[in-house]
Scaffold this active site. Structure first.
Site, short mmCIF file in Angstrom:
data_model
loop_
_atom_site.label_atom_id
_atom_site.label_comp_id
_atom_site.label_asym_id
_atom_site.label_seq_id
_atom_site.Cartn_x
_atom_site.Cartn_y
_atom_site.Cartn_z
N GLY A 1 3.83 4.07 3.78
CA GLY A 1 3.35 2.81 3.21
C GLY A 1 4.40 2.25 2.27
CD GLN B 1 6.39 1.36 -3.24
OE1 GLN B 1 5.65 1.11 -2.30
NE2 GLN B 1 6.91 2.57 -3.44
CB CYS C 1 5.37 7.16 -4.98
SG CYS C 1 5.57 5.39 -5.15
CG LEU C 2 8.95 5.51 -0.03
CD1 LEU C 2 9.02 4.32 0.91
CD2 LEU C 2 9.80 6.66 0.48
CG HIS D 1 0.03 5.69 -2.88
ND1 HIS D 1 0.43 6.86 -3.48
CD2 HIS D 1 1.11 4.87 -2.92
CE1 HIS D 1 1.69 6.74 -3.87
NE2 HIS D 1 2.13 5.53 -3.54
CD GLU D 2 1.73 2.14 -0.14
OE1 GLU D 2 2.32 1.32 -0.86
OE2 GLU D 2 2.15 3.30 0.06
CG HIS E 1 2.54 0.74 -5.22
ND1 HIS E 1 3.38 1.12 -6.23
CD2 HIS E 1 2.60 1.73 -4.29
CE1 HIS E 1 3.94 2.29 -5.93
NE2 HIS E 1 3.48 2.68 -4.75
#
Ligand code: ZN
Length: 186
Positions: A45, A50, A98-99, A140-141, A144
């Protein structure tokens, strides 16, 4: 085009993101770039903040989890102006990463079932219910786009143990095998 992923510590990751309309400039291109960026960094994702844009947009492709959860085989979606309407069901723990926070993985407890309202890439309004890993990735997304990161859900003891690692990431002292952008020094 692969976009740099903004690292922990950048203020854009802490903003409450804004809704967008169908005439958002170069939206198709942005979504294509987000897919490319997500796949290049082996994420499941990616949310617009991000890549430095405080807008309510995220993309998800859960297929890497299909081995554990066959329903994720073709779970590939674009979420625009998404809002979780309801979270219910037994909370369960899953190790998240997480990226924007490379090298950190922590167990996070979240409720099992969500109902979400969103628009797809054609701005068709949808309301759907998800559970299992699909719900987990969405939670999670979606976080963000509200300026929330998974480490915010980690219990205070574990969170304290992460302080140095998180500080290092915000200073660029971290190795990631994809392109990142670190907060500017003041
Ligand atoms: Zn993330």
């Amino acid at each position: 085009m692969i976009l740099p992923i903004y690292a922990y510590g950048d203020p854009v990751l802490r903003k409450e993101a804004e809704e967008i309309t169908a005439d958002y400039p170069k939206l198709k291109e942005l979504i294509a770039n987000m897919w490319e960026t997500m796949y290049a960094s082996h994420g499941v994702g990616l949310a617009a903040p991000q890549v430095g844009l405080p807008i309510r947009l995220f993309v998800i492709d859960g297929s890497p989890f299909a081995e554990d959860e066959p329903s994720l085989e073709d779970f590939k979606k674009v979420f625009i102006n998404a809002y979780i309407l309801e979270e219910e069901g037994e909370a369960w723990e899953f190790e998240e990463g997480c990226l924007s926070i490379p090298g950190v993985r922590e167990k996070v407890k979240r409720e099992g079932t969500i109902t979400i309202e969103y628009m797809d890439e054609n701005f068709q309004l949808k309301e759907e219910t998800f559970d299992g890993l699909a719900a987990r990735i969405i939670q999670h997304e979606h976080d963000h786009t509200d300026g929330i990161l998974f480490v915010d859900h980690v219990n205070p003891f574990r969170r304290r143990l992460l302080t140095k690692k998180l500080n290092d990431i915000s200073k660029g002292k971290v190795d990631a095998d994809y392109k990142m952008r670190f907060p500017k020094k003041r």
